[in-house]
Structure formats: C-alpha cells, structure tokens
Design a protein around this motif. Structure first.
Motif, mmCIF file in Angstrom:
data_model
loop_
_atom_site.group_PDB
_atom_site.id
_atom_site.type_symbol
_atom_site.label_atom_id
_atom_site.label_comp_id
_atom_site.label_asym_id
_atom_site.label_seq_id
_atom_site.Cartn_x
_atom_site.Cartn_y
_atom_site.Cartn_z
ATOM 1 N N LEU A 1 0.810 -1.218 0.000
ATOM 2 C CA LEU A 1 0.000 0.000 0.000
ATOM 3 C C LEU A 1 0.844 1.270 0.000
ATOM 4 C CD1 LEU A 1 -2.704 -1.054 2.628
ATOM 5 C CD2 LEU A 1 -2.922 -1.050 0.146
ATOM 6 N N ALA A 2 2.177 1.103 0.166
ATOM 7 C CA ALA A 2 3.045 2.271 0.321
ATOM 8 C C ALA A 2 3.158 3.042 -0.985
ATOM 9 C CB ALA A 2 4.421 1.839 0.804
ATOM 10 N N ILE A 3 2.740 4.317 -0.934
ATOM 11 C CA ILE A 3 2.812 5.172 -2.112
ATOM 12 C C ILE A 3 4.160 5.879 -2.100
ATOM 13 C CG2 ILE A 3 1.839 7.262 -3.160
ATOM 14 C CD1 ILE A 3 -0.869 6.366 -2.031
ATOM 15 N N SER A 4 4.816 5.938 -3.281
ATOM 16 C CA SER A 4 6.104 6.604 -3.352
ATOM 17 C C SER A 4 6.138 7.430 -4.629
ATOM 18 C CB SER A 4 7.235 5.570 -3.342
ATOM 19 O OG SER A 4 8.416 6.179 -3.760
ATOM 20 N N VAL A 5 5.956 8.756 -4.455
ATOM 21 C CA VAL A 5 5.844 9.624 -5.627
ATOM 22 C C VAL A 5 7.134 9.612 -6.445
ATOM 23 C CG1 VAL A 5 5.217 11.942 -6.380
ATOM 24 C CG2 VAL A 5 4.328 11.060 -4.235
ATOM 25 N N MET A 6 8.266 9.463 -5.748
ATOM 26 C CA MET A 6 9.559 9.483 -6.442
ATOM 27 C C MET A 6 9.737 8.269 -7.354
ATOM 28 S SD MET A 6 10.853 12.237 -5.346
ATOM 29 C CE MET A 6 12.582 12.131 -5.832
ATOM 30 N N THR B 1 6.848 -0.558 -10.793
ATOM 31 C CA THR B 1 5.909 0.126 -9.889
ATOM 32 C C THR B 1 4.751 0.707 -10.690
ATOM 33 O OG1 THR B 1 7.040 2.241 -10.115
ATOM 34 C CG2 THR B 1 7.751 0.833 -8.299
ATOM 35 N N ASP B 2 3.625 0.992 -10.006
ATOM 36 C CA ASP B 2 2.458 1.540 -10.699
ATOM 37 C C ASP B 2 2.436 3.068 -10.636
ATOM 38 O OD1 ASP B 2 1.589 2.167 -8.185
ATOM 39 O OD2 ASP B 2 -0.135 0.817 -8.175
ATOM 40 N N ALA B 3 1.313 3.675 -11.040
ATOM 41 C CA ALA B 3 1.236 5.129 -11.180
ATOM 42 C C ALA B 3 1.411 5.852 -9.851
ATOM 43 C CB ALA B 3 -0.093 5.523 -11.819
ATOM 44 N N LEU B 4 1.204 5.135 -8.724
ATOM 45 C CA LEU B 4 1.395 5.759 -7.416
ATOM 46 C C LEU B 4 2.721 5.339 -6.785
ATOM 47 C CD1 LEU B 4 -2.231 5.306 -6.020
ATOM 48 C CD2 LEU B 4 -1.209 7.392 -6.931
ATOM 49 N N GLY B 5 3.564 4.668 -7.569
ATOM 50 C CA GLY B 5 4.861 4.236 -7.069
ATOM 51 C C GLY B 5 4.792 3.013 -6.170
ATOM 52 N N ARG B 6 3.669 2.297 -6.190
ATOM 53 C CA ARG B 6 3.547 1.102 -5.359
ATOM 54 C C ARG B 6 4.194 -0.076 -6.078
ATOM 55 N NH1 ARG B 6 -2.851 1.793 -4.330
ATOM 56 N NH2 ARG B 6 -2.721 1.830 -6.595
ATOM 57 N N ASP B 7 4.791 -0.982 -5.304
ATOM 58 C CA ASP B 7 5.536 -2.115 -5.856
ATOM 59 C C ASP B 7 4.551 -3.142 -6.428
ATOM 60 O OD1 ASP B 7 7.903 -3.690 -6.309
ATOM 61 O OD2 ASP B 7 7.178 -4.972 -4.670
ATOM 62 N N VAL B 8 4.668 -3.420 -7.735
ATOM 63 C CA VAL B 8 3.707 -4.313 -8.394
ATOM 64 C C VAL B 8 3.845 -5.759 -7.881
ATOM 65 C CG1 VAL B 8 2.959 -5.258 -10.615
ATOM 66 C CG2 VAL B 8 3.512 -2.837 -10.431
ATOM 67 N N LEU B 9 5.077 -6.203 -7.677
ATOM 68 C CA LEU B 9 5.278 -7.578 -7.184
ATOM 69 C C LEU B 9 4.565 -7.792 -5.850
ATOM 70 C CD1 LEU B 9 7.075 -10.317 -7.414
ATOM 71 C CD2 LEU B 9 8.448 -9.188 -5.673
ATOM 72 N N SER B 10 4.760 -6.843 -4.920
ATOM 73 C CA SER B 10 4.122 -6.981 -3.609
ATOM 74 C C SER B 10 2.610 -6.965 -3.739
ATOM 75 C CB SER B 10 4.563 -5.847 -2.683
ATOM 76 O OG SER B 10 5.964 -5.787 -2.642
ATOM 77 N N PRO C 1 -10.510 0.167 -4.326
ATOM 78 C CA PRO C 1 -9.167 0.623 -3.958
ATOM 79 C C PRO C 1 -9.129 1.099 -2.507
ATOM 80 C CG PRO C 1 -10.148 1.994 -5.707
ATOM 81 C CD PRO C 1 -11.137 0.951 -5.357
ATOM 82 N N PRO C 2 -7.986 1.058 -1.844
ATOM 83 C CA PRO C 2 -6.671 0.712 -2.388
ATOM 84 C C PRO C 2 -6.306 -0.761 -2.195
ATOM 85 C CG PRO C 2 -6.400 1.629 -0.203
ATOM 86 C CD PRO C 2 -7.887 1.549 -0.459
ATOM 87 N N PRO D 1 -5.115 -4.273 -2.652
ATOM 88 C CA PRO D 1 -4.495 -4.894 -3.817
ATOM 89 C C PRO D 1 -5.361 -6.053 -4.312
ATOM 90 C CG PRO D 1 -3.144 -5.242 -1.841
ATOM 91 C CD PRO D 1 -4.383 -4.533 -1.421
ATOM 92 N N ASP D 2 -5.698 -6.044 -5.591
ATOM 93 C CA ASP D 2 -6.521 -7.097 -6.164
ATOM 94 C C ASP D 2 -6.178 -7.150 -7.647
ATOM 95 O OD1 ASP D 2 -9.275 -8.743 -6.072
ATOM 96 O OD2 ASP D 2 -9.257 -7.499 -7.863
ATOM 97 N N TRP D 3 -6.064 -8.382 -8.182
ATOM 98 C CA TRP D 3 -5.559 -8.522 -9.558
ATOM 99 C C TRP D 3 -6.402 -7.786 -10.587
ATOM 100 C CZ3 TRP D 3 -4.661 -14.516 -9.031
ATOM 101 C CH2 TRP D 3 -3.570 -14.711 -8.160
ATOM 102 N N GLY D 4 -7.721 -8.036 -10.554
ATOM 103 C CA GLY D 4 -8.593 -7.400 -11.543
ATOM 104 C C GLY D 4 -8.574 -5.882 -11.395
ATOM 105 N N LEU D 5 -8.602 -5.440 -10.137
ATOM 106 C CA LEU D 5 -8.604 -4.005 -9.853
ATOM 107 C C LEU D 5 -7.305 -3.344 -10.305
ATOM 108 C CD1 LEU D 5 -10.123 -1.658 -8.456
ATOM 109 C CD2 LEU D 5 -9.019 -2.323 -6.330
ATOM 110 N N MET D 6 -6.166 -4.056 -10.113
ATOM 111 C CA MET D 6 -4.874 -3.501 -10.558
ATOM 112 C C MET D 6 -4.897 -3.253 -12.060
ATOM 113 S SD MET D 6 -2.252 -5.882 -8.402
ATOM 114 C CE MET D 6 -0.750 -5.131 -8.994
#
Lengths: 274, 314
Positions: A42-47, A61-70, A224-225, A227-232
C-alpha cells in the motif's frame, strides 16, 4: 457407508504436479502475504512512479509508485477469499435445492426450476452488474452475487444425479424401512453423490475466480486501495497505450496461472471420478 | 410443434420473471432513485422534483407495470442520463455488437471444428492431449485477461493491430476488419476452446459407434466414412452448443467492448450501470435476454431439422 469423494488415488502427471504447485504457491502467498513481500503493497512513493521492472522492483511500480510484485502477491488474497466464499455458498445451497428438486419432483420443484432457468438465462457478468448497481460494489456484494448466481447451476447438476440415484435399490430399501426422507437424503443419497459435488465445487471455484476478476476489472468488485488482480488491471489499464505494460501484465499473468491450474485439476478429478 | 409452443411460452414466462428480478434489483432494492442520481448533497426538494419527473415517486407496482407495458408496446423509455430515447441508443449498439459477433463466429467455427475433429481422430494420443489441454486452458482464462495479453503482445509489442476496435469514420471494409480482428480473437480463443471440446466429444461418440464400424467394414474409404457418416452425426450437436453459448458471448462482449473501446451493447450496458442509468440498464438486459431465448429456440429448430431423431424424443 460413506464413500470417499476420490475412491481411486489421482494419477499424478507432471502437468498435474505443476498445476498443484501453482495453486499451493498462491494459497501460501495469500496467507503470508505481507510477511514475505519485499515492499508494503500500500506504500505510495511519488519518487518511484511507473518504474519499469528492475532489481529493486522486480515487477516495476504503478502510477502511485507502489511495488507491483508486492501487490500481485498480496492481491491473491482477495480473489481466493471471495471465490472460495462464493463457491461455499453456491455448493451448500445448490446441494440443498438439488436434493429437494431431485427427490421430490412435482409442482414446487417445477416452479423452482423455472426460477433457476430465469437466473441462468443471462450471462453471469450482466446479472452481477445489475446486482452490484443495486447493492453497491464491495467484496461482500461480489461474494453474495456469485454465490447466489451459481446456486441454480449447482442445483441443476445435483438434481440430475439425485434423480438417477433415487431410482436405485438402496433408496427403495431405505424407503421400505421406513426411513424419513431427510434421513434418506442426508445419510444415503448425499454420500453417493459426493463425487459429483467435489467435481462441481472445483469447476465452480474456477468460474468464481473468472467472474471475481472480471467484476474487479470492471471496477465493480473490490475497491481501492486493496491490492486485487482485476482491480490492478482496471487502475493501470489506461497506461497501456503509453507503453507501460508491467502494472497490467503481471496481474494478468497471475490470474491466468491460477485459473488454468485450477481448471486442469478439476478436469483431472472429473475424469478420475468417471 | 407443441414442443416449440411450449418452449415459446416458457421463454415468455422466464423473461417475465427476469424482468421482475432486473426491475426490483435496480429500482426498488437500492431505494431513492433521485437521491442516487443527484448525490448526498442535493436538496430534498430537488430530489423530490427529479423523482416526480422520472416517475420514481409512484407506487412500485405502478412503476413496474408502466415500464413493462411500455416494453410490450415497443416503447423502451428514455435514458435518465443521456436524455434520448433508449431505442436510439440500443439500435446502433446492437448492430455494432452483431457485426463483432458475426466476425467472431466466422473465425471461431472453422477453427473449433477442425481442431475438435483432429483431436477426436487422434484421441488418446499426445496430439489430442495437447489440443484438449490448451482448449481447456483457453476456456477458463477470463476474456479480459486474454484481451489484455493480446493487446500487449500484438498491438503494443509488435504493432500489428490498432488498440481501438472503432475504425475512423468512413473507413473501408478492410480497415474496419483490421480494427475488429484483435477483439474478435479474444472471444475466438475463449469460446473456441469450449466449442472445440464439444465438437471433439460429439465426433468421438460418432467414431466409436456401430454405424462407423459398419461403414468401415463394408469397405468405404476413410474419407467417405469421415465426411458422410462421422461428421454428419458428430457435428449435429455443435449447432445446439453454439446457440446455447449466445449468453456467454454477450457477457464476453461487455469486457471486450470496454477494453477495445467499441460502441456495442455490452459497453452500453456497462456505461449505463456506471452512470446509474436504470432505464438503459433494465431495457438493455431484457433485450439481451430476449435475443438469448430467440437464438436458443432457433438453435433447437435448426438442430431438429438437421437431426430427425431429436424430434421423436420430444
């Protein structure tokens, strides 16, 4: 005499082992999710927005900088939980209705079957959309919707085998004893159709995952937020045309791996059962 | 004849039940329609006024019977959110979806039949195993996952196809076909796997029958046995299978039309659901249900015309 659902041990082929391994892997990951993933899902990282796959973020990472693997790992939880809960509802109520309609054919059973047919007449995806609009999107709604929509399918399958079983001599013998209908259904008929129920449950589980993921993808399931496959895929789908494939590709692959494995296992149990 | 009359009547009864489920699901269960459209901040009077305009302040039974009565007279109602008659939204959407469905079937049937017959001829051998397992896998993967993967590989990776199914206005037949090919392919893969397995099952029964053995034993060439005896019997049930899958096709259309941005009935219903446009949602679903019943009865008629044996069973 209680007959085990699987009278003959499954012949373990390499394909079956791989499928079983994949299902076990997702089950394990969904239980221990946060403990084993490298980042907080759930950790958002703008950088670190939209980083392509790298050593630090293996799936990017996704548009909010969250780790896709996690998120993919932890995201297995919602889909497995929802589809297991929905399957449990469908199998238990479907079995009850199926036992009734198969053992007591008559006016009430006909009405029941007509209503079931009305439910089965429409694609599940469309009916789920109506229900989600009515009740608002949430995990509970999705569980109830899929669970209820699958009851008719299970009931029809169970009814068909019960119709056959109630003509067998052991049922006639139990009637002559005389046993009460409820006792005959639960103690005599149910154990004899347990194989069919196990097959139906496995097949339904596969379809439940199918629908759960599809509803999430349409934005009508888990919100959201979480994490769910379809939602991602729903959240990151707009980025695909800009060449950002990783937040969409890995959850898609996860869904495919899980449903294919479950359905191939279901197929094997089915052939074993026959 | 009586059988079809029975089917027709029971289709109407089922549609009636369905209309009640859909109506009560979308209008009654969630409560105040005007409040849901305007949101929590709107004033009480505005909500009451909208409810009066939409007719949603009337008693439930009256609302239901006026909607159903309108449907039966061909009056489909007016869209809440788009302020146009529902018919004007549905007609072009249905046409677009029909075009896509036609393309799907044109691609699907030959592939599934050839694959299924091949698997049946090779039954028990590795080739059969390979075909059936891949078909099984293709059937169970959600259509949107197939769509995404195809889009990533063939559209973005290789650049062979456009990402949208809607061709620019006024484009020729070939260009439109090019736009529709990838979306159609999603369904061909998903549904094709299922049809293929049904074809295989039908052909295997025919291959193992006494009449096929007799045909061989009386010295017919393998090709003659296959085309004149096995396929004529084995493919019969395929007609019924395809007509029974029309409901599945509609479900798939929702997802595919959303992914590839195509203005069909599936996307229309999806948008209506998101915008809480209940008139479009209800009517769209009833229309889809009616088409489903028409196709399945038609499939039955074709099936029994092809196979006289099924007529006596009824």
């Amino acid at each position: 005499m209680l007959r085990l659902p699987l009278p003959v041990p499954l012949k373990i082929s390499p394909l079956l082992m791989i499928c079983g391994g994949i299902v076990l892997f997702w089950a394990f990951v969904s239980i221990f999710g946060e403990m084993i993933v490298p980042h907080n899902p759930l950790a958002i990282s703008v950088m670190e927005r939209l980083q392509p796959p790298s050593a630090k973020h293996i799936f990017g990472t996704d548009a909010l900088g969250r780790d896709v693997l996690s998120r993919v790992f932890v995201g297995s939880r919602s889909v497995l939980f929802i589809s297991l809960a929905a399957t449990t509802i469908a199998i238990s109520w479907g079995t009850i209705f199926g036992l009734y309609a198969g053992y007591f054919p008559g006016y009430l059973s006909d009405v029941l079957l007509r209503i079931f047919e009305a439910f089965m007449a429409l694609p599940v995806v469309l009916l789920s959309m109506v229900a989600v609009v009515a009740l608002g999107p949430s995990s509970i709604t999705v569980i109830l919707v899929i669970g209820i929509l699958f009851i008719p399918v299970v009931a029809k399958t169970v009814r068909a085998v019960v119709l056959g079983e109630s003509k067998r001599t052991y049922v006639a013998a139990a009637r002559l004893l005389p046993e009460r209908p409820l006792v005959i259904l639960v103690r005599e008929v149910l154990p004899n159709i347990s194989g069919t129920i196990v097959v139906e449950a496995t097949v339904r589980l596969g379809y439940a995952i199918f629908i759960t993921a599809t509803l999430s993808f349409l934005g009508l399931g888990v919100q959201p937020p979480t994490p769910d496959w379809g939602l991602m895929i729903y959240e990151s789908f707009g980025l695909v045309s800009a060449g950002i494939w990783w937040p969409v590709f890995f959850p898609a692959l996860a869904i495919a791996s899980l449903v294919i494995s479950i359905s191939l296992i279901a197929e094997r149990i089915f052939r074993n059962e026959r | 004849m009586y059988y079809y009359l029975y089917r027709l009547v029971s289709a109407f009864v089922t549609l009636f039940i369905l209309s009640a489920i859909v109506f009560f699901g979308t209008v009654i269960l969630p409560g105040d329609v005007g409040r849901r459209i305007l949101g929590g901040l709107a004033s009480e009077t505005a909500v009451a006024e909208l409810n009066r305009q939409l007719g949603t302040d009337r008693p439930v039974i009256e609302q239901y019977s006026s909607w159903l009565g309108g449907l039966l007279h061909g009056d489909l109602g007016t869209s809440f959110s788009m302020r146009v008659p529902v018919g004007e939204l549905l007609a072009p959407a249905l046409l677009n979806s029909a075009i896509l469905t036609l393309l799907i079937l044109v691609l699907l049937l030959p592939t599934a039949i050839v694959g299924g017959v091949l698997a049946a001829l090779l039954r028990g051998r590795p080739g059969d195993h390979l075909i059936t397992v891949s078909a099984m896998a293709a059937t169970t993967v959600p259509d949107f996952v197939i769509g995404i993967l195809l889009l990533l590989v063939f559209s973005l990776g290789l650049g062979w196809f456009p990402t949208s199914a809607t061709a620019p206005a006024g484009s020729g037949f070939l260009l439109q076909l090019h736009h529709l090919l990838l979306p159609a392919l999603c369904m061909v893969i998903g549904l094709g796997g299922y049809v293929l397995r049904m074809v295989r099952a039908g052909v295997v029964v025919a291959l193992e029958s006494d009449y096929t053995r007799t045909a061989f034993l009386k010295g017919l060439s393998p090709a003659a046995v296959l085309f004149r005896h096995v396929l004529r019997n084995g493919l019969m049930s395929t007609v019924a299978v395809i007509s029974s899958q029309i409901g599945y096709i509609f479900g798939g259309l929702v997802v595919i039309e959303v992914i590839f941005n195509y203005d069909g009935i599936g996307r229309l219903i999806y948008v209506a659901a998101n915008q809480k446009d209940f008139v479009v949602l209800q009517t769209g679903i009833i229309i889809v249900g009616s088409i489903y019943f028409m196709v399945s009865i038609l499939g039955d008629i074709v099936h029994s015309a092809l196979d006289p044996r099924t007529r006596f069973k009824r």
